[in-house]
Motif scaffolding. Sequence first.
Motif, short mmCIF file in Angstrom:
data_model
loop_
_atom_site.label_atom_id
_atom_site.label_comp_id
_atom_site.label_asym_id
_atom_site.label_seq_id
_atom_site.Cartn_x
_atom_site.Cartn_y
_atom_site.Cartn_z
N ALA A 89 -23.06 -5.77 -38.28
CA ALA A 89 -23.46 -5.68 -39.69
C ALA A 89 -24.48 -6.75 -40.04
O ALA A 89 -25.19 -6.62 -41.03
CB ALA A 89 -22.24 -5.79 -40.59
N HIS A 90 -24.60 -7.79 -39.23
CA HIS A 90 -25.52 -8.90 -39.51
C HIS A 90 -26.87 -8.64 -38.84
O HIS A 90 -26.92 -8.32 -37.65
CB HIS A 90 -24.93 -10.22 -39.01
N PRO A 91 -27.96 -8.79 -39.57
CA PRO A 91 -29.29 -8.51 -39.00
C PRO A 91 -29.62 -9.39 -37.79
O PRO A 91 -30.29 -8.93 -36.86
CB PRO A 91 -30.25 -8.81 -40.16
N ALA A 92 -29.16 -10.63 -37.77
CA ALA A 92 -29.46 -11.50 -36.63
C ALA A 92 -28.83 -10.96 -35.35
O ALA A 92 -29.45 -11.02 -34.27
CB ALA A 92 -28.96 -12.91 -36.90
N ASN A 93 -27.63 -10.41 -35.45
CA ASN A 93 -26.98 -9.84 -34.27
C ASN A 93 -27.67 -8.56 -33.82
O ASN A 93 -27.73 -8.27 -32.63
CB ASN A 93 -25.50 -9.59 -34.55
N LYS A 94 -28.17 -7.81 -34.78
CA LYS A 94 -28.93 -6.60 -34.42
C LYS A 94 -30.17 -7.00 -33.63
O LYS A 94 -30.47 -6.40 -32.59
CB LYS A 94 -29.33 -5.84 -35.67
N GLU A 95 -30.89 -8.01 -34.10
CA GLU A 95 -32.10 -8.47 -33.41
C GLU A 95 -31.77 -9.02 -32.03
O GLU A 95 -32.49 -8.76 -31.06
CB GLU A 95 -32.84 -9.52 -34.24
N LEU A 96 -30.69 -9.79 -31.93
CA LEU A 96 -30.28 -10.33 -30.64
C LEU A 96 -29.95 -9.20 -29.66
O LEU A 96 -30.38 -9.23 -28.51
CB LEU A 96 -29.06 -11.24 -30.81
N THR A 97 -29.22 -8.21 -30.12
CA THR A 97 -28.86 -7.08 -29.26
C THR A 97 -30.10 -6.32 -28.82
O THR A 97 -30.24 -5.95 -27.65
CB THR A 97 -27.90 -6.13 -30.00
N HIS A 98 -31.02 -6.12 -29.75
CA HIS A 98 -32.25 -5.40 -29.43
C HIS A 98 -33.08 -6.18 -28.41
O HIS A 98 -33.63 -5.61 -27.46
CB HIS A 98 -33.05 -5.15 -30.70
N ARG A 99 -33.16 -7.49 -28.58
CA ARG A 99 -33.91 -8.34 -27.66
C ARG A 99 -33.27 -8.32 -26.26
O ARG A 99 -33.98 -8.22 -25.25
CB ARG A 99 -33.97 -9.76 -28.23
N GLN A 100 -31.96 -8.41 -26.21
CA GLN A 100 -31.28 -8.38 -24.91
C GLN A 100 -31.48 -7.03 -24.21
O GLN A 100 -31.63 -6.98 -22.99
CB GLN A 100 -29.78 -8.67 -25.09
N GLN A 101 -31.48 -5.97 -24.98
CA GLN A 101 -31.73 -4.64 -24.41
C GLN A 101 -33.15 -4.58 -23.85
O GLN A 101 -33.36 -4.06 -22.75
CB GLN A 101 -31.53 -3.58 -25.49
#
Length: 199
Positions: free
Chosen positions: A102-114
């Motif tokens: 739900a947190h945008p920072a975690n979304k960005e982190l997940t996208h970057r790791q992918q």
Amino acid sequence: MASGQETNDSLNDHSLPKKVYKDPDDGRQRFLLELEFVQCLANPTYIHYLAQNRYFEDEAFIGYLKYLQYWQRPEYIKFIMYPHCLYFLELLQNASFRNAMAHPANKELTHRQQFYFWKNYRNNRLKHILPRPLPEPTAAPPSNALLPPPMPPATNTMAAASSVPVSAPPVHSPMQYGIPSGPPVKNDPRSGIDRRKRK
């Protein structure tokens, strides 16, 4: 008497088999919809959208995510084009991951790791593949076997003229084909013939 007849009718209704819903297309539409939804889970932004809109707070939706785990079976996995969706489907079974997305920072982190996984997967995988064993050395052939067979003697002058070695054209590396010879050319739009003012 009418009440007795009504009870008999109600007993007969329960004893008759109920009509079961049958898909007109034998489940093809449902299959495609579930496949599309599962593959959407490969996108961290979509998972973030689901978390932001509180889909993960609905117990029915959580049950649906558990139900969708059948896509990990071999008979269904062959239809998956984006395998990360199965990884994220597995992660979505965990409540802490659902809350974190739900947190945008975690979304960005997940996208970057992918992205980094896609970027480095091939190179990392090649490092771990065992090298092929070298072929076993064979016995050295006799010294006269290394020489090419002798050319047959020429029978006429035309054949003798054709046996004169012809210089082969120079072999260029593939990189030389894309680079023009001569001084380097600047691709600056300001140095062109057209000197109109730009707005």
